[in-house]
Design a protein around this motif. Sequence first.
Motif, mmCIF file in Angstrom:
data_model
loop_
_atom_site.group_PDB
_atom_site.id
_atom_site.type_symbol
_atom_site.label_atom_id
_atom_site.label_comp_id
_atom_site.label_asym_id
_atom_site.label_seq_id
_atom_site.Cartn_x
_atom_site.Cartn_y
_atom_site.Cartn_z
ATOM 1 N N LEU A 158 21.999 -57.238 3.469
ATOM 2 C CA LEU A 158 22.811 -56.207 2.813
ATOM 3 C C LEU A 158 23.044 -55.038 3.777
ATOM 4 O O LEU A 158 24.177 -54.543 3.913
ATOM 5 C CB LEU A 158 22.043 -55.728 1.578
ATOM 6 C CG LEU A 158 22.781 -55.294 0.322
ATOM 7 C CD1 LEU A 158 23.875 -56.259 -0.096
ATOM 8 C CD2 LEU A 158 21.752 -55.167 -0.821
ATOM 9 N N CYS A 173 33.173 -56.961 -0.303
ATOM 10 C CA CYS A 173 32.827 -57.322 -1.686
ATOM 11 C C CYS A 173 31.553 -58.154 -1.654
ATOM 12 O O CYS A 173 31.431 -59.077 -0.851
ATOM 13 C CB CYS A 173 33.924 -58.171 -2.295
ATOM 14 S SG CYS A 173 35.091 -57.177 -3.156
ATOM 15 N N TYR A 210 20.810 -54.493 -6.243
ATOM 16 C CA TYR A 210 22.171 -54.121 -6.652
ATOM 17 C C TYR A 210 22.329 -52.600 -6.593
ATOM 18 O O TYR A 210 23.386 -52.089 -6.189
ATOM 19 C CB TYR A 210 22.497 -54.658 -8.051
ATOM 20 C CG TYR A 210 23.066 -56.066 -8.013
ATOM 21 C CD1 TYR A 210 24.408 -56.298 -7.734
ATOM 22 C CD2 TYR A 210 22.250 -57.175 -8.234
ATOM 23 C CE1 TYR A 210 24.929 -57.586 -7.679
ATOM 24 C CE2 TYR A 210 22.755 -58.464 -8.186
ATOM 25 C CZ TYR A 210 24.098 -58.671 -7.897
ATOM 26 O OH TYR A 210 24.605 -59.947 -7.841
ATOM 27 N N ALA A 213 22.877 -51.773 -3.035
ATOM 28 C CA ALA A 213 24.226 -52.179 -2.605
ATOM 29 C C ALA A 213 25.260 -51.181 -3.121
ATOM 30 O O ALA A 213 26.170 -50.776 -2.384
ATOM 31 C CB ALA A 213 24.534 -53.588 -3.118
ATOM 32 N N ALA A 214 25.108 -50.784 -4.365
ATOM 33 C CA ALA A 214 26.104 -49.886 -4.968
ATOM 34 C C ALA A 214 26.119 -48.528 -4.264
ATOM 35 O O ALA A 214 27.156 -47.861 -4.193
ATOM 36 C CB ALA A 214 25.802 -49.708 -6.452
ATOM 37 N N ARG A 220 31.064 -53.096 -1.952
ATOM 38 C CA ARG A 220 31.455 -53.010 -3.353
ATOM 39 C C ARG A 220 30.827 -54.179 -4.115
ATOM 40 O O ARG A 220 31.101 -55.348 -3.812
ATOM 41 C CB ARG A 220 32.977 -53.053 -3.514
ATOM 42 C CG ARG A 220 33.362 -52.802 -4.974
ATOM 43 C CD ARG A 220 34.825 -52.481 -5.186
ATOM 44 N NE ARG A 220 35.629 -53.679 -5.125
ATOM 45 C CZ ARG A 220 36.643 -53.855 -4.298
ATOM 46 N NH1 ARG A 220 36.993 -52.913 -3.454
ATOM 47 N NH2 ARG A 220 37.326 -54.970 -4.306
ATOM 48 N N VAL A 221 29.979 -53.851 -5.057
ATOM 49 C CA VAL A 221 29.335 -54.886 -5.856
ATOM 50 C C VAL A 221 30.387 -55.541 -6.744
ATOM 51 O O VAL A 221 31.152 -54.864 -7.433
ATOM 52 C CB VAL A 221 28.223 -54.245 -6.727
ATOM 53 C CG1 VAL A 221 27.755 -55.216 -7.794
ATOM 54 C CG2 VAL A 221 27.068 -53.801 -5.847
ATOM 55 N N HIS A 257 27.189 -51.475 -13.042
ATOM 56 C CA HIS A 257 27.892 -52.235 -11.993
ATOM 57 C C HIS A 257 29.078 -52.995 -12.577
ATOM 58 O O HIS A 257 29.046 -53.426 -13.728
ATOM 59 C CB HIS A 257 26.945 -53.242 -11.331
ATOM 60 C CG HIS A 257 25.740 -52.619 -10.715
ATOM 61 N ND1 HIS A 257 25.822 -51.802 -9.617
ATOM 62 C CD2 HIS A 257 24.421 -52.672 -11.058
ATOM 63 C CE1 HIS A 257 24.597 -51.392 -9.303
ATOM 64 N NE2 HIS A 257 23.740 -51.895 -10.162
ATOM 65 N N ILE A 259 30.718 -56.232 -12.565
ATOM 66 C CA ILE A 259 30.493 -57.636 -12.184
ATOM 67 C C ILE A 259 31.673 -58.470 -12.680
ATOM 68 O O ILE A 259 31.794 -58.751 -13.872
ATOM 69 C CB ILE A 259 29.170 -58.174 -12.781
ATOM 70 C CG1 ILE A 259 27.979 -57.307 -12.367
ATOM 71 C CG2 ILE A 259 28.938 -59.637 -12.377
ATOM 72 C CD1 ILE A 259 27.637 -57.322 -10.890
#
Length: 452
Positions: A158, A173, A210, A213-214, A220-221, A257, A259
């Motif tokens: 990541l 993404c 997550y 990552a965000a 971009r999750v 998030h 998804i």
Amino acid sequence: MSGRSKAMKSPYADFERPPGFVYRAARKSARLVSDYVLFCEDVPLPKLAARFGTPLYVYSTSTIRARLAAFEKAFRGFPHTVCYSVKANSNLSVLRLLAHEGCGFDVVSGGELERVLAADRHAAKKTVFSGVGKTRSEITSALKAGILIFNVESESELSVLAECAGKLRKTACVALRVNPDVAADTHPYIATGLHKHKFGVPIDRARDLYAKAAAAKHLRVAGVSVHIGSQITDASPFREAMARVTELVKDLRFDGHNINYVDTGGGLGIAYDEAENDFDGYVADYARAVTQPLRGLNVHLLLEPGRSIAGPAGVLLTSVLYKKQNDGKRFLIVDAAMNDLIRPALYGAHHEIVPVVQSGPQKTSGDLAKKETADVVGPICESGDFFARDRELPEVKEGDQLAILDTGAYGMALASNYNSRPRPAEVLVAKNSVKVIRHRETVQQLLQNERV
Ligand code: LLP
């Protein structure tokens, strides 16, 4: 030799892989059916062996199309993209055929990405990048190509992805590949969904990652991905994995998030030991198992089938070089070897092997050809170099050809040059047209990167 009538149904139907590979009666006279010849679509395999030599991989266009169509039909009620798993059979013509049918791709290396782009320069937007060990240079190429999504497999990856995207001032993404800890009944080398496997991140750690990552500027999750293994013929582990993913998607949405994608991976197995008579129904069962837990979530599914698309679309043609008997044990020594097809040696995998010409029922007894039990082996200097052991086969002679069935996936893709054997040629058949999609390798090519 056009369409067979019902009355002429071959006695070898169990060994047929329609629509691509079917026996047709070769009539010697109007009344007498003497032999059955294995065809690839409208082309008799002996003709291909004579023209291109053996060992030879032969693929059927109509089988590839039919198998992809089965996925499209089974999932038509659910927003989805089939991202064919390139590793199964990465020949450029196979990729182009699938791209023309609207397929996206699942790649696991920079090399596979190059192949996809060479087959269809617009394919990047339907391409997912999976794999536990993506290098910076592979990640950078994928970012430049503008792929759909990265299936990230660790916290460190990541950070590297964020760094590479930052350098290019792009946004990547991201889906995290989660390991759902679901057991699948398959060979241990190709099961991937348990904690002890190197793949993905444990599902119960996913929320933390997550969040990381965000927080990263250039990520971009966008999804969650999972792949529990390969050659899985029972739908329940897929259902179980999707049930766990569904819970995670709900939690992630609760965490704020976005998804949009769920990538179910590949893994649907094929019937290596018999003809599949209802592939559409089988894929429909799989589709139900995968989609039921996800109903109402409003996600776009990404599917990564490899074997189930390409496997039954290919055979490996080989010629019997020698027959020999050692103390009562019979061997058929053929001109293909474990370097051309490693699945039996590596996974103890079963592939049906059939003579490309079989005699019809004998006029007097109605019996089929005499059988003999033998090991079918290649010329390589290892006892692991076998395609079948103690297999009962119709009696064949030296010089006859055999077809090793269901070798369209993980056949040529895993071929090597062991024993300095050039890799086979590949041909793609569509009705009565034959295209060489890879020339037979030469020894000269094997030597060309070496220096003395
Ligand atoms: N997606 C991921 C992340 C994968 O690792 C694989 C296969 C697939 C999709 C495609 O799976 P399939 O639909 O083909 O089962 N060489 C072995 C198979 C290795 C499969 C590795 N990963 C064999 O010959 O059986």
